[in-house]
Design a protein around this motif. Structure first.
Motif, mmCIF file in Angstrom:
data_model
loop_
_atom_site.group_PDB
_atom_site.id
_atom_site.type_symbol
_atom_site.label_atom_id
_atom_site.label_comp_id
_atom_site.label_asym_id
_atom_site.label_seq_id
_atom_site.Cartn_x
_atom_site.Cartn_y
_atom_site.Cartn_z
ATOM 1 N N GLN A 356 0.828 -1.212 0.000
ATOM 2 C CA GLN A 356 0.000 0.000 0.000
ATOM 3 C C GLN A 356 0.857 1.255 0.000
ATOM 4 O O GLN A 356 0.596 2.210 -0.757
ATOM 5 C CB GLN A 356 -0.913 -0.016 1.241
ATOM 6 N N LEU A 357 1.907 1.271 0.820
ATOM 7 C CA LEU A 357 2.831 2.412 0.831
ATOM 8 C C LEU A 357 3.548 2.537 -0.504
ATOM 9 O O LEU A 357 3.738 3.644 -1.029
ATOM 10 C CB LEU A 357 3.841 2.249 1.967
ATOM 11 N N ALA A 358 3.941 1.415 -1.087
ATOM 12 C CA ALA A 358 4.641 1.434 -2.378
ATOM 13 C C ALA A 358 3.764 2.048 -3.467
ATOM 14 O O ALA A 358 4.253 2.794 -4.331
ATOM 15 C CB ALA A 358 5.065 0.013 -2.764
ATOM 16 N N ASP A 359 2.465 1.739 -3.439
ATOM 17 C CA ASP A 359 1.560 2.322 -4.433
ATOM 18 C C ASP A 359 1.484 3.840 -4.298
ATOM 19 O O ASP A 359 1.435 4.574 -5.289
ATOM 20 C CB ASP A 359 0.172 1.701 -4.295
ATOM 21 N N ARG A 360 1.494 4.336 -3.060
ATOM 22 C CA ARG A 360 1.457 5.782 -2.847
ATOM 23 C C ARG A 360 2.749 6.435 -3.338
ATOM 24 O O ARG A 360 2.729 7.489 -3.974
ATOM 25 C CB ARG A 360 1.244 6.084 -1.372
ATOM 26 N N ILE A 361 3.869 5.791 -3.033
ATOM 27 C CA ILE A 361 5.151 6.324 -3.507
ATOM 28 C C ILE A 361 5.201 6.298 -5.023
ATOM 29 O O ILE A 361 5.701 7.234 -5.670
ATOM 30 C CB ILE A 361 6.315 5.518 -2.900
ATOM 31 N N GLY A 362 4.682 5.226 -5.600
ATOM 32 C CA GLY A 362 4.637 5.138 -7.054
ATOM 33 C C GLY A 362 3.855 6.284 -7.670
ATOM 34 O O GLY A 362 4.243 6.834 -8.712
ATOM 35 N N GLU A 363 2.741 6.653 -7.030
ATOM 36 C CA GLU A 363 1.958 7.782 -7.526
ATOM 37 C C GLU A 363 2.760 9.077 -7.483
ATOM 38 O O GLU A 363 2.691 9.905 -8.396
ATOM 39 C CB GLU A 363 0.687 7.927 -6.686
ATOM 40 N N GLN A 413 3.351 1.285 9.114
ATOM 41 C CA GLN A 413 4.291 1.134 7.997
ATOM 42 C C GLN A 413 5.683 1.623 8.378
ATOM 43 O O GLN A 413 6.687 1.005 8.029
ATOM 44 C CB GLN A 413 3.771 1.898 6.776
ATOM 45 N N TRP A 414 5.734 2.715 9.113
ATOM 46 C CA TRP A 414 7.028 3.231 9.579
ATOM 47 C C TRP A 414 7.716 2.202 10.493
ATOM 48 O O TRP A 414 8.915 1.976 10.395
ATOM 49 C CB TRP A 414 6.816 4.550 10.310
ATOM 50 N N HIS A 427 11.379 -6.096 4.600
ATOM 51 C CA HIS A 427 10.324 -5.103 4.417
ATOM 52 C C HIS A 427 10.795 -3.969 3.499
ATOM 53 O O HIS A 427 10.052 -3.520 2.618
ATOM 54 C CB HIS A 427 9.901 -4.520 5.767
ATOM 55 N N ARG A 428 12.028 -3.495 3.713
ATOM 56 C CA ARG A 428 12.530 -2.394 2.874
ATOM 57 C C ARG A 428 12.758 -2.860 1.437
ATOM 58 O O ARG A 428 12.502 -2.105 0.485
ATOM 59 C CB ARG A 428 13.821 -1.820 3.482
ATOM 60 N N ASP A 429 13.251 -4.078 1.283
ATOM 61 C CA ASP A 429 13.403 -4.602 -0.075
ATOM 62 C C ASP A 429 12.044 -4.794 -0.744
ATOM 63 O O ASP A 429 11.893 -4.560 -1.951
ATOM 64 C CB ASP A 429 14.160 -5.934 -0.054
ATOM 65 N N LEU A 430 11.062 -5.224 0.047
ATOM 66 C CA LEU A 430 9.712 -5.361 -0.498
ATOM 67 C C LEU A 430 9.181 -4.018 -0.967
ATOM 68 O O LEU A 430 8.525 -3.915 -2.016
ATOM 69 C CB LEU A 430 8.776 -5.967 0.556
ATOM 70 N N LEU A 431 9.459 -2.960 -0.203
ATOM 71 C CA LEU A 431 9.030 -1.623 -0.612
ATOM 72 C C LEU A 431 9.647 -1.253 -1.957
ATOM 73 O O LEU A 431 8.959 -0.737 -2.848
ATOM 74 C CB LEU A 431 9.439 -0.606 0.451
#
Length: 465
Positions: A356-363, A413-414, A427-431
Motif C-alpha cells: 500500500q505504501l509502495a503504491d502511494r510512492i509510485g503515484e 508502515q514506519w 520489508h525495505r526490499d519489499l518496498l
C-alpha cells in the motif's frame, strides 16, 4: 536381553538413521519396487533376497578386474570411499587370484545366519552380528574403537539394517571421491528421490569406467532438480548428505533445506506464473563463471536468504541501467512476495501494508517522469537514514498536493520499515520491488525488451541439461 523379547523378523525397517533410511529405500528400488507410496517395510523376504542377490553380483563381478582403470570398474573404484579394507579391496588384492577374490567377496556378502542375544541398535530386531566401518559408512573401525573390547566391531545390526547399509550407495550420487545422498523425513519424498537415484546409479555403473568428476556444486544442482520433479506437497525438510568413508579422509557434510523452502522451490519450479518469475531468478543468479541454476542451487542449500536478495540486486542493476523498471519486474516482484510470505513467514497483513505504501510512492514518482526520479529513490532505499529523510520530505509533498489528512506513511508502515527486527531488511526490499512493480504496471518510462531474453534461452539450456 533374550531373543524372546525382540522380534525375530529380518524386515527392512525405516529407522532414525538418515543414511540407513536412504539405504532401505534403495533396497526397495533394487527389488523392483516402482511405487513411491509403498514402504520398504512392506518388502517380502523374497524381494529382500532378490535385492541382496543383485548387490552381491555387482561386487563379485569386480573380482575379474585388474584395477580401477579398466572398463566396468565403477564399483571397485567406489569401494575405496564406501567400503575401505573390505574383501573387495584388500592390500594384497593384486597377489590374489580371481577365484580367491571372488570367494572372499562372496563370503563377506553372504546372508548372515547368526542369531545374537541382542537387538539391532537401530530397529530392535534380532541382531545377526556386530559391524563397523567396513559395512557402515562413517562408523568407527575396529582398530580405532576404544569403547569395546578388541576385535569387537561394536554396532549390532539385523539382516534388514545391514542390507540397507549395503544398498545405500545405490541411492547416492557417486563422483569426485564422495557420495551424496538426499534424505527427507517425509517418507514418500525419500522413496521417490531414492528410487530415481537407484536407476541413475545403476546406469552410471554400466556406462562409467571410473568415478566421474564432480562439477562445481553439481550435488546441489542434482538435489534441486529432484525437488523440481516431485509432484506432491513436501511435508518435511530435505537434507543433502555428502560423505566419504575413505581411510584417507572420512568426511560428512550435511546441507539442509527446511520444509517451507523445499515446498516453495518445488512449486515455483513448476510451469506457472511464479514459474516465470523463477525463470528470471535463475537469470538473476547467472554470471560469466557459473550458470544461474548452479549458483541458485548453492544458495538454496547454503544461504537461502540470498535467493531473495539476489532478485532485489538484479532488479536494482537493471533499473539503474534502464532508468526505468525492467520487463522482468512484475514477475520477480510477485516471486519476492511469495518468498517472504511462504518461506520467511512474513504475515500477509505486513505485505499488504508495505505494498500500500509502495503504491502511494509510485503515484508520487509518476508526477516526475525523469530518469533521475527513480534513481534517487533507488539510492535512498538502501540506507535507512536516507530513506527516513526522503519519506519525510515526500510526506509533506503528499499532504500539500492532495490536501488530505491521510498520511503518506502510517505509524505501522514506519514501524515495519525501521523498527529493529529480523524482517526489517525484507520489508525495505519489499518496498523497493513493489514501487518498481507499481511503475511497471502503470507503464511509467517502461523499459524495453533487450537481448537478455535471447540470453535466457542459453542460461536455461544449461540448467536443463
Amino acid at each position: 536381553m533374550s531373543t524372546a523379547s525382540v522380534t525375530t523378523s529380518a524386515q527392512v525397517r525405516l529407522t532414525a538413521h538418515p543414511l540407513q533410511r536412504v539405504g532401505a529405500c534403495a533396497v526397495a528400488g533394487l527389488a523392483g519396487v516402482k511405487d513411491r507410496r509403498r514402504s520398504p517395510e512392506s518388502l517380502s523376504s523374497e524381494e529382500i533376497e532378490f535385492a541382496r542377490g543383485r548387490m552381491t553380483a555387482d561386487v563379485v563381478a569386480t573380482a575379474d578386474l585388474a584395477d580401477t582403470k579398466v572398463p566396468g570398474s565403477f564399483w571397485l573404484a567406489a569401494s575405496y570411499l564406501l567400503w575401505p579394507n573390505s574383501k573387495m579391496n584388500p592390500t594384497n588384492r593384486k597377489s590374489l587370484s580371481v577365484v580367491e577374490r571372488r570367494n572372499q567377496i562372496m563370503q563377506w556378502r553372504q546372508r548372515p545366519t547368526a542369531v545374537l542375544d541382542v537387538p539391532c541398535v537401530l530397529c530392535g530386531q534380532v541382531a545377526c552380528g556386530f559391524y563397523g566401518k567396513v559395512d557402515i559408512p562413517l562408523a568407527a573401525s575396529v582398530e580405532h574403537r576404544n569403547t569395546t573390547v578388541p576385535g569387537h566391531d561394536g554396532m549390532a545390526l539385523c539382516v534388514g539394517c545391514l542390507t540397507s547399509f549395503h544398498a545405500l550407495p545405490y541411492g547416492c550420487s557417486i563422483r569426485g571421491g564422495k557420495a551424496a545422498a538426499l534424505h527427507s523425513w517425509d517418507d514418500e519424498v525419500l522413496a521417490k528421490m531414492t528410487l530415481r537415484q537407484v536407476l541413475r546409479t545403476k546406469l552410471q555403473a554400466d556406462l562409467t569406467t571410473t568415478s566421474a568428476s564432480a562439477g562445481v556444486y553439481s550435488r546441489e544442482v542434482e538435489a534441486l532438480r529432484a525437488l523440481r520433479t516431485y509432484e506432491h506437497p513436501i511435508r518435511a525438510g530435505v537434507e543433502l548428505y555428502v560423505f566419504s568413508n575413505s581411510n584417507k579422509q572420512q568426511t560428512l557434510d550435511v546441507h539442509s533445506i527446511e520444509q517451507p523452502l523445499a515446498e516453495w522451490l518445488r512449486t515455483t519450479l513448476q510451469p506457472t506464473v511464479l514459474g516465470i518469475g523463477f525463470r528470471y531468478l535463475i537469470r538473476a543468479h547467472h554470471s560469466p563463471k557459473a550458470a544461474g541454476s548452479v549458483r541458485l542451487a548453492y544458495n538454496a542449500f547454503h544461504h537461502p536468504q540470498r535467493l531473495a536478495g539476489t532478485a532485489v540486486s538484479y532488479l536494482a542493476r537493471l533499473t539503474d541501467a534502464l532508468g526505468a523498471p525492467a520487463p522482468e519486474t512484475i514477475e520477480l516482484a510477485g516471486l519476492y512476495q511469495s518468498f517472504i510470505r511462504e518461506v520467511l513467514g512474513v504475515p500477509q497483513r505486513e505485505v499488504d501494508q508495505i505494498v500500500q505504501l509502495a503504491d502511494r510512492i509510485g503515484e508520487l514518482l509518476r508526477k516526475h517522469p525523469q530518469r533521475g526520479t527513480l534513481k534517487e529513490f533507488e539510492h535512498v532505499h538502501s540506507e535507512p537514514v536516507r530513506l527516513q529523510a526522503w519519506l519525510k520530505r515526500q510526506a509533506t509533498a503528499w499532504t500539500l498536493q492532495r490536501q488530505v489528512s491521510e498520511a503518506l506513511v502510517t505509524t505501522e508502515q514506519w514501524r515495519l520499515l525501521f523498527e529493529p527486527g529480523d524482517r526489517v531488511r525484507f520489508h525495505r526490499d519489499l518496498l523497493f520491488v513493489s514501487v518498481l512493480e507499481h511503475l511497471a504496471k502503470t507503464g511509467w518510462l517502461a523499459g524495453t525488451p533487450t537481448d537478455r531474453d535471447d540470453q535466457d534461452d542459453t542460461i536455461l539450456a544449461e540448467e536443463n541439461q
